[in-house]
Design a protein around this motif. Sequence first.
Motif, PDB file in Angstrom:
ATOM      1  N   ARG A   1       4.209  10.176  21.796  1.00 33.61           N
ATOM      2  CA  ARG A   1       4.861  11.174  20.944  1.00 33.61           C
ATOM      3  C   ARG A   1       5.545  12.210  21.845  1.00 33.61           C
ATOM      4  O   ARG A   1       4.861  13.023  22.473  1.00 33.61           O
ATOM      5  CB  ARG A   1       3.835  11.879  20.040  1.00 33.61           C
ATOM      6  N   PRO A   2       6.857  12.150  21.939  1.00 29.95           N
ATOM      7  CA  PRO A   2       7.574  13.095  22.815  1.00 29.95           C
ATOM      8  C   PRO A   2       7.293  14.556  22.452  1.00 29.95           C
ATOM      9  O   PRO A   2       6.988  14.859  21.293  1.00 29.95           O
ATOM     10  CB  PRO A   2       9.040  12.752  22.551  1.00 29.95           C
ATOM     11  N   ALA A   3       7.424  15.396  23.464  1.00 36.26           N
ATOM     12  CA  ALA A   3       7.183  16.830  23.231  1.00 36.26           C
ATOM     13  C   ALA A   3       8.145  17.371  22.175  1.00 36.26           C
ATOM     14  O   ALA A   3       7.756  18.132  21.301  1.00 36.26           O
ATOM     15  CB  ALA A   3       7.346  17.600  24.535  1.00 36.26           C
ATOM     16  N   GLY A   4       9.413  16.980  22.247  1.00 34.47           N
ATOM     17  CA  GLY A   4      10.416  17.466  21.293  1.00 34.47           C
ATOM     18  C   GLY A   4      11.539  18.188  22.019  1.00 34.47           C
ATOM     19  O   GLY A   4      12.426  17.560  22.577  1.00 34.47           O
ATOM     20  N   VAL A   5      11.456  19.510  22.025  1.00 32.61           N
ATOM     21  CA  VAL A   5      12.528  20.299  22.641  1.00 32.61           C
ATOM     22  C   VAL A   5      11.986  20.965  23.904  1.00 32.61           C
ATOM     23  O   VAL A   5      11.037  21.741  23.842  1.00 32.61           O
ATOM     24  CB  VAL A   5      13.062  21.364  21.669  1.00 32.61           C
ATOM     25  N   ILE A   6      12.603  20.634  25.032  1.00 35.86           N
ATOM     26  CA  ILE A   6      12.164  21.187  26.311  1.00 35.86           C
ATOM     27  C   ILE A   6      13.160  22.245  26.772  1.00 35.86           C
ATOM     28  O   ILE A   6      14.366  21.992  26.815  1.00 35.86           O
ATOM     29  CB  ILE A   6      12.046  20.071  27.364  1.00 35.86           C
ATOM     30  N   VAL A   7      12.654  23.412  27.080  1.00 40.72           N
ATOM     31  CA  VAL A   7      13.493  24.446  27.687  1.00 40.72           C
ATOM     32  C   VAL A   7      13.202  24.419  29.176  1.00 40.72           C
ATOM     33  O   VAL A   7      12.046  24.545  29.592  1.00 40.72           O
ATOM     34  CB  VAL A   7      13.193  25.831  27.085  1.00 40.72           C
ATOM     35  N   ALA A   8      14.233  24.176  29.975  1.00 44.12           N
ATOM     36  CA  ALA A   8      14.045  23.955  31.406  1.00 44.12           C
ATOM     37  C   ALA A   8      14.719  25.062  32.206  1.00 44.12           C
ATOM     38  O   ALA A   8      15.935  25.208  32.165  1.00 44.12           O
ATOM     39  CB  ALA A   8      14.620  22.596  31.798  1.00 44.12           C
ATOM     40  N   LEU A   9      13.912  25.836  32.904  1.00 48.01           N
ATOM     41  CA  LEU A   9      14.466  26.867  33.780  1.00 48.01           C
ATOM     42  C   LEU A   9      14.682  26.248  35.151  1.00 48.01           C
ATOM     43  O   LEU A   9      13.801  25.559  35.673  1.00 48.01           O
ATOM     44  CB  LEU A   9      13.490  28.036  33.909  1.00 48.01           C
TER      45      LEU A   9
ATOM     46  N   GLU B   1      14.241  34.815  24.480  1.00 52.28           N
ATOM     47  CA  GLU B   1      14.284  34.323  23.097  1.00 52.28           C
ATOM     48  C   GLU B   1      14.098  32.804  23.057  1.00 52.28           C
ATOM     49  O   GLU B   1      13.412  32.280  22.182  1.00 52.28           O
ATOM     50  CB  GLU B   1      15.608  34.698  22.425  1.00 52.28           C
ATOM     51  N   PHE B   2      14.722  32.119  23.994  1.00 51.20           N
ATOM     52  CA  PHE B   2      14.529  30.661  24.055  1.00 51.20           C
ATOM     53  C   PHE B   2      13.064  30.323  24.325  1.00 51.20           C
ATOM     54  O   PHE B   2      12.511  29.408  23.733  1.00 51.20           O
ATOM     55  CB  PHE B   2      15.406  30.035  25.154  1.00 51.20           C
ATOM     56  N   MET B   3      12.482  31.069  25.244  1.00 47.57           N
ATOM     57  CA  MET B   3      11.115  30.723  25.650  1.00 47.57           C
ATOM     58  C   MET B   3      10.110  30.989  24.542  1.00 47.57           C
ATOM     59  O   MET B   3       9.137  30.263  24.405  1.00 47.57           O
ATOM     60  CB  MET B   3      10.739  31.479  26.922  1.00 47.57           C
ATOM     61  N   LYS B   4      10.335  32.016  23.733  1.00 49.52           N
ATOM     62  CA  LYS B   4       9.309  32.335  22.736  1.00 49.52           C
ATOM     63  C   LYS B   4       9.593  31.734  21.361  1.00 49.52           C
ATOM     64  O   LYS B   4       8.773  31.887  20.457  1.00 49.52           O
ATOM     65  CB  LYS B   4       9.092  33.848  22.670  1.00 49.52           C
TER      66      LYS B   4
ATOM     67  N   ILE C   1       8.070  24.545  27.884  1.00 49.62           N
ATOM     68  CA  ILE C   1       8.934  25.173  28.897  1.00 49.62           C
ATOM     69  C   ILE C   1       8.587  24.550  30.250  1.00 49.62           C
ATOM     70  O   ILE C   1       7.421  24.491  30.624  1.00 49.62           O
ATOM     71  CB  ILE C   1       8.702  26.691  28.961  1.00 49.62           C
ATOM     72  N   LEU C   2       9.616  24.078  30.930  1.00 50.33           N
ATOM     73  CA  LEU C   2       9.440  23.569  32.291  1.00 50.33           C
ATOM     74  C   LEU C   2      10.064  24.584  33.222  1.00 50.33           C
ATOM     75  O   LEU C   2      11.281  24.670  33.329  1.00 50.33           O
ATOM     76  CB  LEU C   2      10.199  22.250  32.458  1.00 50.33           C
ATOM     77  N   ALA C   3       9.229  25.367  33.872  1.00 54.35           N
ATOM     78  CA  ALA C   3       9.764  26.501  34.630  1.00 54.35           C
ATOM     79  C   ALA C   3       9.711  26.239  36.123  1.00 54.35           C
ATOM     80  O   ALA C   3       8.635  26.089  36.703  1.00 54.35           O
ATOM     81  CB  ALA C   3       8.975  27.755  34.284  1.00 54.35           C
TER      82      ALA C   3
ATOM     83  N   TYR D   1       4.756  31.439  31.043  1.00 52.69           N
ATOM     84  CA  TYR D   1       3.365  31.323  30.601  1.00 52.69           C
ATOM     85  C   TYR D   1       3.007  32.377  29.555  1.00 52.69           C
ATOM     86  O   TYR D   1       2.095  32.191  28.762  1.00 52.69           O
ATOM     87  CB  TYR D   1       2.420  31.430  31.795  1.00 52.69           C
ATOM     88  N   SER D   2       3.706  33.483  29.562  1.00 51.37           N
ATOM     89  CA  SER D   2       3.401  34.549  28.605  1.00 51.37           C
ATOM     90  C   SER D   2       4.132  34.377  27.287  1.00 51.37           C
ATOM     91  O   SER D   2       4.012  35.206  26.399  1.00 51.37           O
ATOM     92  CB  SER D   2       3.786  35.910  29.207  1.00 51.37           C
ATOM     93  N   SER D   3       4.923  33.319  27.186  1.00 55.02           N
ATOM     94  CA  SER D   3       5.828  33.213  26.038  1.00 55.02           C
ATOM     95  C   SER D   3       5.139  32.846  24.739  1.00 55.02           C
ATOM     96  O   SER D   3       5.723  32.951  23.685  1.00 55.02           O
ATOM     97  CB  SER D   3       6.877  32.145  26.334  1.00 55.02           C
ATOM     98  N   SER D   4       3.907  32.355  24.814  1.00 50.91           N
ATOM     99  CA  SER D   4       3.151  31.848  23.669  1.00 50.91           C
ATOM    100  C   SER D   4       3.443  30.371  23.418  1.00 50.91           C
ATOM    101  O   SER D   4       2.803  29.751  22.583  1.00 50.91           O
ATOM    102  CB  SER D   4       3.384  32.634  22.376  1.00 50.91           C
ATOM    103  N   ASN D   5       4.381  29.785  24.132  1.00 47.63           N
ATOM    104  CA  ASN D   5       4.640  28.345  24.000  1.00 47.63           C
ATOM    105  C   ASN D   5       3.998  27.587  25.165  1.00 47.63           C
ATOM    106  O   ASN D   5       3.788  28.156  26.238  1.00 47.63           O
ATOM    107  CB  ASN D   5       6.145  28.077  23.992  1.00 47.63           C
ATOM    108  N   PRO D   6       3.743  26.285  24.960  1.00 47.43           N
ATOM    109  CA  PRO D   6       3.244  25.489  26.074  1.00 47.43           C
ATOM    110  C   PRO D   6       4.230  25.542  27.247  1.00 47.43           C
ATOM    111  O   PRO D   6       5.445  25.473  27.024  1.00 47.43           O
ATOM    112  CB  PRO D   6       3.173  24.069  25.505  1.00 47.43           C
ATOM    113  N   ALA D   7       3.696  25.685  28.453  1.00 49.56           N
ATOM    114  CA  ALA D   7       4.587  25.808  29.611  1.00 49.56           C
ATOM    115  C   ALA D   7       3.993  25.078  30.797  1.00 49.56           C
ATOM    116  O   ALA D   7       2.771  24.984  30.939  1.00 49.56           O
ATOM    117  CB  ALA D   7       4.788  27.279  29.961  1.00 49.56           C
ATOM    118  N   MET D   8       4.870  24.512  31.614  1.00 53.01           N
ATOM    119  CA  MET D   8       4.459  24.009  32.909  1.00 53.01           C
ATOM    120  C   MET D   8       5.297  24.750  33.925  1.00 53.01           C
ATOM    121  O   MET D   8       6.507  24.555  34.008  1.00 53.01           O
ATOM    122  CB  MET D   8       4.721  22.504  33.012  1.00 53.01           C
ATOM    123  N   GLY D   9       4.653  25.594  34.661  1.00 53.57           N
ATOM    124  CA  GLY D   9       5.377  26.384  35.643  1.00 53.57           C
ATOM    125  C   GLY D   9       4.770  26.150  37.003  1.00 53.57           C
ATOM    126  O   GLY D   9       3.655  25.649  37.126  1.00 53.57           O
TER     127      GLY D   9
END
Lengths: 540, 423
Positions: A114-122, A192-195, A202-204, A215-223
Amino acid sequence: MEPQVRNLVDISTSPAALRSCADLVLGRAQWATQVFQRYDRSATMAIVDAVAQAIHDNAQKYADWAVEETGFGVPADKKLKNELSAFPLVDYYRDEDFINPQIDIGRKIVKIPRPAGVIVALTPATNPISTINYKIIMALMTRNAIVISPHPAARACCVDAAEMLARAAVSAGAPDGIIQIIEQPNIPLIEEFMKSPKTSLILATGGDAMVRAAYSSSNPAMGVGPGNAPVFVDSSADISKAAERIVDSKSFDNSVLCTNESVLVTLTQIDKQLRRALEGYGAYICSDEETEVLRRFLFHAKGFNVEAVGRDAVWIAQECGIRVPVKTRILVTPITQIGVEERLSKEKLCPVLAYHVVPNRTQAIAQARAILRLTGAGHSAAIHATDERVIMEYASTVEVYRVIVNAPSSQGSAGFQTNLAPAFTIGTGFFGRSSIGENIGPQHLVHWTRIAYNKDPSETFGHFENLGPEFAGPLPQAPADGVPGSSSPKTIVPPNSSSEFTGLKSSGPKSSGPKPYREEFSREELRKLIAEELRAALKR
Amino acid sequence: MSQSKLDFLERSKEFWNPGKTQAWQDMGVDLVIDRREGYHLYDMDGQRLIDVHLNGGTYNLGHRNPELIEVLKAGMDRFDMGNHHFPALARTALAEALAACAPASDMKYTAYASGGGEAIDIALKTARHASQKKKIVSIAKAYHGHTGLALKAGDDRFSKLFLSEDTSDEFIQIPFNDLNAMEDALRRRDVAAVIMETIPATYGFPMPEEGYLPGVKKLCERYDAFYIADEVQTGLMRCGEMWACEKYGVEPDIMVTGKGISGGMYPIACVLISEKCGGWLKQDGFAHMSTMGGAELGCLVAMKTLEIVQRPEVRSMVNFISDYLRAGLDKIMAAYADFFIGIRQHGVVMGLVFNHEEGAKPVMRHLYKNGVWAIFSTLDPRVLQFKPGLLLSQEDAEEILRRLEIAVGLAREEIMGNRRRSF
């Protein structure tokens, strides 16, 4: 007179406008990934391969552009990194299946990806294109949509590259909007994107401040945290080879990879021999006076000198008034201390290698731990040795998740001269306050639904071979009743050219008016941002 | 229903509109909209409804779109409605923004109204002035609004009651999709203009046949009549392009936009006028006036609306939404093929056709009970108007389909009973 589109009331910096801008891009990405999840493995891999080809074909162009725009690094090395983030990356994972269910008869379990869905990549300024390539490939392999947030200092090359790859993906049949990029990134907008609740992950990769924000965004993150790799050259090492590899690594792309060696630690008994070997491969060993000049040049009161990031050794030497041979590849600065009082024992994203000599192995390992205590915990370390006992002791003691043996650390930790997963995002794990300790790969972008049977032998496991899920492929195009040729439903055939995507662009607004919700970043803000990031990374 | 809602409905009958208030109760739709956000409406008793009525695209960008709220609030620090006699910053700025995205290159001027009907009146007056002729041709069962000329151009359902229908044979109505009838109406060259909803909305979205609209335009050119496009419900990206007439290859002489252009936030409607039709604006610019038409606050909202709908992401969203919903609707139609018999679609303009002369009404009622608000077509109640928003999320789209399937099943059972399905 031509009509002008202009703004009488500018709300572009208001929270409402920023949120709406993020919401729209992410909403489109949600649609794209939902449709993408209808694709089977061969359709998905066809898209991945088409994008990899586009990356490969444009490796030189964007390597040059990135160096020109950011001033960081070496075009030839960047080209190599771009190429590595195409087919070698894809091939590394080619035999892994992130799309079909996996059946474990013994355990009576079926796993459905099951893919994550939408990834925000910094993505960072130091490795802008290679990181974009890498994250896009991973997202596509797992049928995720990706929204890139480029570093403002590398904005133009990143926007151009991401749009080119988006066209390549759509041309190969991917849903429109599967790859998007924030054209005018600024911190409030990125937040705004991150939260946003529409962001799945989020792939940071980047400065510590951004990673902490993710990590503080409230969304799952890998930094990932910053690096500061110690390299220990043991007496059991092949000294000549060790020197060669260290110089290769430290000069590679002028040390902008965070996996580069920062401080070399070695033993008194091989000190002279190692110095000679380093010099033989193009290192310049600085005198105490020269070291002091470099120390002042590289570290200002507020942190690392941004000007020096990714510059070559000769340029740095010239800036410091140090006369070096023109073929000098790295500068070596001997230091007698490790710790807060010695700034040169911190991370240096330039070809300057601190050099520290200790009397025995026990001290060497203690110093390596101390280096990572300053900064770089969880990241990378290297050792040159043939004695496995030393290697084991070193690796189990220093607080990192990858220890590179007898290889250049820049390329080795990133998986290019070792069999580690090729990656431009290096998990720094618990030591480095990160959620992941591995090199990040596509497997981290899917979770698995597990069908789990009663383990009692009386309950027999079902036959799940060839049961689906149904891969329906692209959505049929809805009719536009009454428009010639579009009145009955038909399936989209992936176009051969990129016309679909470019058509979408060119048939947009006829006006060239301002896009008020996308603000230009001023040079001043840019400098401040980079400086802050580096400061945060280096002051610890 | 709560006591407070019952009390409220009594007051609504007493002071607002007894007929309309009661009619909805009779139809089983006891909706009193209270809170609203995005594509969600909340009844005063708390029930949530996903809005696929959108008042004909008025809420294209969702209810209380945050950017539109922001621009209106910020605008109030500097502007009010403005003085309609004078050149005005916001009115000219919006006119330029419209000219920049107009469906014909010679569309230059914009005249302003406070609503669609008034805008239609301006369009018809403009055509009459430019042609120096009086006759107006429109489509039978057309709907163009409730003001003087607009009312006469529409179906007499709304004019007769008020003894306001055309009695001087200046308004000719002909069947839709009939080029012969159109040619007969225009042949004598005494027609000022043909006014066409690009897709007639209130008539249940019958779709123009291939070649029909370009054919009408050609006939207009041949017989010296102007072509007025009523894009009130079809414009602003609802058909996947800025204006639906562009998709059909028609360059109108005059175009009316309303509803959605207001963002559902500040009333405004606009008439785009080509150079050749705009003579009165030079001859006597004071000839038409409207104190509220083109109120500057409305212009600010309209400019933001135009900017948003032209973002590339919106075009992409509209394609996803229309493709996805169509795929789902096809499945529902296949499951209830004896009742749900047709889908008319262009982008997110959709009409669902049911096999009963008032079939859309029970579907509407069951949808309402199941948390979706869609309205039947007044002039063809076999058809349910199905008008999702431009920015609809995948989640909401899936919810709409899930709920629609239930509602269609219940409506079928209500109308056709347990009759065996014929498939």
